[in-house]
Design an enzyme around this catalytic site. Structure first.
Site, PDB file in Angstrom:
ATOM      1  N   ARG A 137       0.799  -1.228   0.000  1.00  0.00           N
ATOM      2  CA  ARG A 137       0.000   0.000   0.000  1.00  0.00           C
ATOM      3  C   ARG A 137       0.829   1.274   0.000  1.00  0.00           C
ATOM      4  O   ARG A 137       0.268   2.353  -0.097  1.00  0.00           O
ATOM      5  CB  ARG A 137      -0.966  -0.023   1.184  1.00  0.00           C
ATOM      6  CG  ARG A 137      -1.813  -1.280   1.154  1.00  0.00           C
ATOM      7  CD  ARG A 137      -3.137  -1.165   1.821  1.00  0.00           C
ATOM      8  NE  ARG A 137      -3.879  -2.372   1.573  1.00  0.00           N
ATOM      9  CZ  ARG A 137      -3.934  -3.436   2.400  1.00  0.00           C
ATOM     10  NH1 ARG A 137      -3.318  -3.397   3.561  1.00  0.00           N
ATOM     11  NH2 ARG A 137      -4.608  -4.506   2.076  1.00  0.00           N
ATOM     12  N   GLY A 199      -4.652  -9.632  12.258  1.00  0.00           N
ATOM     13  CA  GLY A 199      -6.013  -9.667  12.787  1.00  0.00           C
ATOM     14  C   GLY A 199      -6.735 -10.984  12.594  1.00  0.00           C
ATOM     15  O   GLY A 199      -7.612 -11.321  13.378  1.00  0.00           O
ATOM     16  N   GLU A 200      -6.378 -11.763  11.593  1.00  0.00           N
ATOM     17  CA  GLU A 200      -7.059 -13.034  11.326  1.00  0.00           C
ATOM     18  C   GLU A 200      -6.151 -14.205  11.620  1.00  0.00           C
ATOM     19  O   GLU A 200      -6.379 -15.322  11.155  1.00  0.00           O
ATOM     20  CB  GLU A 200      -7.516 -13.094   9.859  1.00  0.00           C
ATOM     21  CG  GLU A 200      -8.767 -12.300   9.556  1.00  0.00           C
ATOM     22  CD  GLU A 200      -8.584 -10.797   9.666  1.00  0.00           C
ATOM     23  OE1 GLU A 200      -7.539 -10.302   9.211  1.00  0.00           O
ATOM     24  OE2 GLU A 200      -9.460 -10.115  10.213  1.00  0.00           O
ATOM     25  N   TRP A 244      -1.893  -2.656  10.896  1.00  0.00           N
ATOM     26  CA  TRP A 244      -1.358  -2.880   9.545  1.00  0.00           C
ATOM     27  C   TRP A 244      -1.393  -1.658   8.642  1.00  0.00           C
ATOM     28  O   TRP A 244      -0.853  -1.688   7.540  1.00  0.00           O
ATOM     29  CB  TRP A 244      -2.107  -4.037   8.892  1.00  0.00           C
ATOM     30  CG  TRP A 244      -3.601  -3.950   9.019  1.00  0.00           C
ATOM     31  CD1 TRP A 244      -4.316  -4.022  10.175  1.00  0.00           C
ATOM     32  CD2 TRP A 244      -4.562  -3.762   7.978  1.00  0.00           C
ATOM     33  NE1 TRP A 244      -5.661  -3.891   9.905  1.00  0.00           N
ATOM     34  CE2 TRP A 244      -5.837  -3.736   8.566  1.00  0.00           C
ATOM     35  CE3 TRP A 244      -4.464  -3.623   6.585  1.00  0.00           C
ATOM     36  CZ2 TRP A 244      -7.014  -3.560   7.832  1.00  0.00           C
ATOM     37  CZ3 TRP A 244      -5.636  -3.458   5.854  1.00  0.00           C
ATOM     38  CH2 TRP A 244      -6.887  -3.435   6.476  1.00  0.00           C
ATOM     39  N   ASN A 262      -8.493  -5.993  14.561  1.00  0.00           N
ATOM     40  CA  ASN A 262      -9.460  -6.785  15.321  1.00  0.00           C
ATOM     41  C   ASN A 262      -8.788  -7.955  16.038  1.00  0.00           C
ATOM     42  O   ASN A 262      -7.703  -8.389  15.651  1.00  0.00           O
ATOM     43  CB  ASN A 262     -10.520  -7.331  14.359  1.00  0.00           C
ATOM     44  CG  ASN A 262      -9.878  -8.095  13.225  1.00  0.00           C
ATOM     45  OD1 ASN A 262      -9.277  -7.494  12.347  1.00  0.00           O
ATOM     46  ND2 ASN A 262      -9.973  -9.417  13.233  1.00  0.00           N
ATOM     47  N   ASP A 306     -15.323  -8.222  13.603  1.00  0.00           N
ATOM     48  CA  ASP A 306     -14.183  -7.817  12.783  1.00  0.00           C
ATOM     49  C   ASP A 306     -14.352  -6.365  12.348  1.00  0.00           C
ATOM     50  O   ASP A 306     -14.291  -6.050  11.167  1.00  0.00           O
ATOM     51  CB  ASP A 306     -13.973  -8.732  11.568  1.00  0.00           C
ATOM     52  CG  ASP A 306     -12.710  -8.341  10.774  1.00  0.00           C
ATOM     53  OD1 ASP A 306     -12.023  -7.382  11.179  1.00  0.00           O
ATOM     54  OD2 ASP A 306     -12.436  -8.987   9.749  1.00  0.00           O
ATOM     55  N   ASP A 308     -12.284  -3.873  12.688  1.00  0.00           N
ATOM     56  CA  ASP A 308     -10.898  -3.436  12.747  1.00  0.00           C
ATOM     57  C   ASP A 308     -10.804  -1.910  12.850  1.00  0.00           C
ATOM     58  O   ASP A 308     -11.480  -1.192  12.112  1.00  0.00           O
ATOM     59  CB  ASP A 308     -10.287  -3.924  11.423  1.00  0.00           C
ATOM     60  CG  ASP A 308      -8.817  -3.941  11.384  1.00  0.00           C
ATOM     61  OD1 ASP A 308      -8.215  -2.999  11.882  1.00  0.00           O
ATOM     62  OD2 ASP A 308      -8.271  -4.907  10.825  1.00  0.00           O
TER      63      ASP A 308
END
Lengths: 561, 125
Positions: A137, A199-200, A244, A262, A306, A308
Site C-alpha cells: 500500500r 487480525g485473522e 497494519w 481486530n 471484525d 478493525d
C-alpha cells in the site's frame, strides 16, 4: 572592504540558519525529517501527504474552472499485476516513488514518467503461502532513503537517488506467523514506525519502530495486553490485533496515533476470548521515541464483528481551541477525541444502515444494544465484514472544513463456527466462522461518497454508487475532490457542491490513493488504477458481474492540456 | 589433504545449493513435495466431505471462493467438474494470489478439501 565582510557574515549566517533548519540542498534532496514537518506545497512526501493525514494538496493550478481540460500526461505500468494496484504514490522534489505488487518499487520523473530506477525485492517463497499478499500500500521517505515493509516480514531502506539497498531488517518470522507487512511505514524524527498484519491469525500483532539510519529495532508495542482480565485463559496467545495501516503524528504533543486491528478469532462462539481484548480495535497514542502508551481508547471492546480500527487516516485537526483526533473503524462509526488525552468529544455514524449496535453513546463511546453473532443459526449483521468503509482513506480540506469520505451500505449473514487455533508448523487463518454478503433490509446494497463535517457528521453533499467504492480520496486547493470507482472511472467533483466536473475511464477499478504534486510550476494529479483486493472477493455474492471486472495495474498521471 | 578435499567439496555443494535456492516469488517456487497419487480415504464418504466443509469455511472464506464455493473473484467451485489430482495440486501449491496450503495443511486435510469441492460438482445452484 566593509561590504565584503558583511557579505561573508551574511553567507556564514545563512549557512548556519540553513543547517539549523535542515534544508541545505543536500538534505532537501534526501527529504530530511524537517521536510516532513513543513511539507513543500509541491510535494506529497508521505502516505497521507502530511502527518495530520489530511490527504489534501494545497495546489490550485488545476481548479473547478479548468479541470475539464485535464488530460493524460503519462502512464506507468508496474507489471506483475496481481490483486490490483493498492498503493498511494509519494513525490519529493519532482521525483515520484511508488510500489506495486510483490514489493516492486519505482522512482520516476514526475513530469515525464521516465524511470530513474526500480527495485524489485527478492522475496522468500513463503509469500505464496500467505493470506495477505501480494499487494503493497505504500512507501515512506526520509533521511535520504525510501522505506517499505515487505511481504516476507522485512523492513527495507533504499537510497533515494540510486535505488540501491541501504539496509534490510528481518522483523517478522513470516514462515511461522504467516504475517507480514502490507502498509506504508511512517517516518517520525529518527525512526520508522510500521505495524504488521495479524487480525485473522492466532498470533500477537505488534507495532514496531526501527532506527531509520541503520534499521536496528528501537522498540515494539504488543497490541495484545498481557492481562488475564482482558484475555481469559490462554486466548491472548492467539489474540491477533496488530496495526497494519499507517498512523498520524502530532509533533507539538510528540504523539503518534495508531489504529489497531481486530482480535482473533474474528467471531466469538461464546468463550473464544473472554474479556475486552485490549488493545485490539482501539486507537493508541504512543510516544514515538520509546513506544510508551500515553493514552488509548478501545472503540470496539470485545470486537464480535471484525470491526478493525487499524484503517485509513487518523485526522489531526483543531477546532474552537480544541486539539481533536477524528478516527473511523470498520463499524462505520466515527470517533472524535481530544487528542491530548483520548477523551471522547463525539461519535457519529457514517453509515445509514447498521444493526450491530443500537447506538453508541456520543459522550462516552459506550456501545449500546450490542448484536453479536453467536454459534448456531446464521446471523444477519450490518455492516458486513469489509466494513462501513474498508482501509481506504478519506480526505479533509481545511479550506472547506469538509471531510470527503466513502461508505459501503452492505450487510452479511455470519455463520459462527468453533475453531481450534493452528500455530504449527505455521499459523493458520483463525476467523471462527464465515460470512456471505447480503442486501440491506428493504433495498439494494450500495456505496456513497460524502462531504461531511468531520466533527459533527453533518452532511453537505453525497454521491451514490451501485458498487461500493474502495479507493482513497484526494482533495485540493483548487476546490476539487478526486476519487476513482470500482468500475474504473476516476472523477473530479466540485468540493462545495459535489457536482461532477470531469471524468476519465482508466479501464480498471480503483483501490489505491490519488495524489497531486507539482514539478517546475506545473500541477499533476496521479491516479493509481487497478482492481484487486481481498474485499473485492466479497462483491460477486451480490453483484455476479464483478467477478469479471478487469484486474489491472497502471499509474495514470494527468495535467492541463 | 583428505580433509581439505572434503571441505572444498562441501563448499562447492553449499555454493551450488545457494545458487539453486529460489530467490524471488513469481520467478521460482519452492520445490513441491511428491504428489500423493491416491487419497487415503473414500472421497465420497459423508464424514470426510463434512470435515472438508469445515476446513473450507476456515481457509477458503467468503473473501476468496465465496460461501459454499459460490461465485467470487476466485473461480466458482459449485456445479463444476474438476480433476481430483488437479484439485490436490492446486490447493497444495496455490496459484497467485491463491495461497499455497502445503505448509499449513497436512496432505490428509488437503484431501478432505478435495472431497468437499468434489461434492459441490453436482450442486445445481
Amino acid at each position: 572592504m566593509g561590504s565584503k565582510r558583511a557579505w561573508w557574515w551574511g553567507a556564514v549566517s545563512t549557512l548556519l540558519v540553513l543547517l539549523l533548519l535542515d534544508v541545505t540542498p543536500a538534505r532537501a534532496q534526501g527529504a530530511g525529517a524537517t521536510r516532513l514537518l513543513n511539507v513543500d506545497p509541491n510535494d506529497w512526501p508521505m502516505y497521507h501527504r502530511t502527518y495530520d493525514t489530511h490527504r489534501f494538496s494545497p495546489l490550485g493550478q488545476i481548479n473547478k474552472t479548468n479541470v475539464k481540460d485535464l488530460g493524460v500526461a503519462w502512464v506507468h505500468q508496474p507489471g506483475a499485476v496481481v490483486q490490483g494496484l493498492e498503493s498511494t504514490p509519494i513525490v519529493v522534489d519532482g521525483v515520484l516513488y511508488y510500489s506495486g505488487s510483490y514489493n516492486r518499487v519505482f522512482a520516476l520523473d514526475g513530469a515525464t514518467g521516465r524511470e530513474i530506477w526500480h527495485y524489485f525485492a527478492k522475496l522468500d517463497p513463503v509469500v505464496n503461502t500467505l493470506f495477505f499478499q501480494p499487494y503493497n500500500r505504500g512507501l515512506a521517505v526520509g533521511h535520504g532513503k525510501v522505506f517499505f515493509g515487505t511481504l516476507d516480514g522485512r523492513v527495507m531502506a533504499l537510497d533515494m537517488k540510486t535505488g540501491k539497498e541501504a539496509w534490510s531488517t528481518t522483523v517478522l518470522d513470516s514462515k511461522k506467523c504467516s504475517c507480514n507487512f502490507t502498509g506504508a511505514p511512517l517516518v517520525v524524527k529518527d525512526k520508522l514506525i510500521i505495524g504488521q498484519t495479524s487480525g485473522e491469525l492466532p498470533i500477537q500483532g505488534k507495532i514496531y519502530a526501527l532506527n531509520a539510519a541503520n534499521g536496528e529495532k528501537a522498540w515494539e508495542f504488543n497490541t495484545i495486553k498481557n492481562d488475564p482480565k482482558s484475555w481469559g485463559g490462554d486466548s491472548g496467545k492467539f489474540g491477533g490485533g496488530g496495526g497494519w495501516m499507517t498512523g498520524s503524528y502530532d509533533p507539538a504533543l510528540n504523539l503518534v496515533y495508531w489504529g489497531t486491528a481486530n482480535p482473533a478469532p474474528d467471531y466469538d462462539w461464546g468463550d473464544a476470548r473472554p474479556g475486552d481484548n485490549l488493545y485490539t480495535s482501539s486507537v493508541l497514542a504512543l510516544d514515538p521515541d520509546n513506544g510508551q502508551l500515553k493514552w488509548y481508547h478501545q472503540e470496539i471492546p470485545h470486537d464480535d464483528w471484525d470491526y478493525d480500527a487499524g484503517l485509513g487516516e487518523s485526522l489531526v485537526l483543531d477546532r474552537d481551541g480544541k486539539k481533536l483526533l477524528v478516527h473511523q473503524n470498520k463499524s462505520g462509526f466515527v470517533f472524535v477525541y481530544d487528542r491530548t488525552n483520548g477523551k471522547i468529544q463525539n461519535v457519529w455514524p457514517m453509515n445509514h444502515v447498521y444493526n450491530w449496535v443500537q447506538r453508541i453513546d456520543a459522550k462516552t463511546g459506550e456501545l449500546i444494544g450490542r448484536n453479536p453473532p453467536r454459534l448456531g443459526k446464521p446471523h444477519f449483521i450490518c455492516p458486513w465484514i469489509a466494513g462501513g468503509r474498508s482501509w481506504n482513506s478519506g480526505s479533509y480540506n481545511p479550506k472547506t472544513g469538509l471531510w470527503y469520505n466513502t461508505a459501503m451500505e452492505v450487510c452479511e449473514e455470519v455463520t459462527v463456527e468453533k475453531q481450534t487455533p493452528v500455530t504449527e508448523p505455521a499459523a493458520g487463518l483463525f476467523f471462527g466462522g464465515d460470512q456471505v454478503a447480503k442486501h440491506p433490509p428493504g433495498g439494494e446494497a450500495y456505496g456513497h461518497l460524502d462531504a461531511r463535517d468531520p466533527v459533527t457528521g453533518e452532511r453537505k453533499w453525497s454521491v451514490n454508487f451501485k458498487y461500493p467504492p474502495i479507493g482513497s480520496v484526494l482533495s485540493t486547493g483548487g476546490g476539487l475532490v478526486v476519487h476513482g470507482d470500482v468500475e474504473g472511472v476516476v472523477r473530479a467533483y466540485d468540493a462545495d457542491s459535489g457536482e461532477e466536473l470531469w471524468h476519465f475511464r482508466t479501464g480498471s477499478g480503483h483501490r489505491g490513493g490519488p495524489i497531486s504534486y507539482a514539478v517546475n510550476g506545473k500541477q499533476y494529479i496521479a491516479v493509481p488504477s487497478g482492481l484487486g483486493s481481498l474485499v473485492l472477493g466479497l462483491y460477486p455474492a451480490l453483484w455476479p458481474e464483478v467477478a469479471d471486472f478487469p484486474s489491472g495495474g497502471a499509474l495514470f498521471v494527468f495535467s492541463l492540456k | 589433504m583428505g580433509n581439505r578435499s572434503v571441505r572444498v567439496a562441501a563448499l562447492a555443494l553449499l555454493l551450488a545449493t545457494i545458487a539453486m535456492t529460489p530467490r524471488a516469488v513469481g520467478q521460482a517456487m519452492r520445490q513441491p513435495p511428491p504428489l500423493p497419487t491416491t487419497p487415503p480415504f473414500d472421497l465420497s464418504d459423508p464424514s470426510i466431505v463434512d470435515a472438508g466443509s469445515h476446513l473450507f469455511r476456515q481457509t477458503c472464506t467468503g473473501y476468496c471462493h465465496g460461501a459454499e464455493g459460490r461465485l467470487s473473484r476466485a473461480p466458482a467451485l459449485r456445479g463444476r467438474e474438476f480433476d481430483t489430482r488437479f484439485l490436490f495440486q492446486r490447493i497444495a501449491y496455490g496459484a497467485p494470489p491463491m495461497p499455497a496450503f502445503q505448509t499449513l495443511l497436512n496432505p490428509e486435510d488437503i484431501w478432505k478439501l478435495v472431497a468437499y469441492i468434489k461434492s459441490l460438482q453436482s450442486v445445481k445452484e
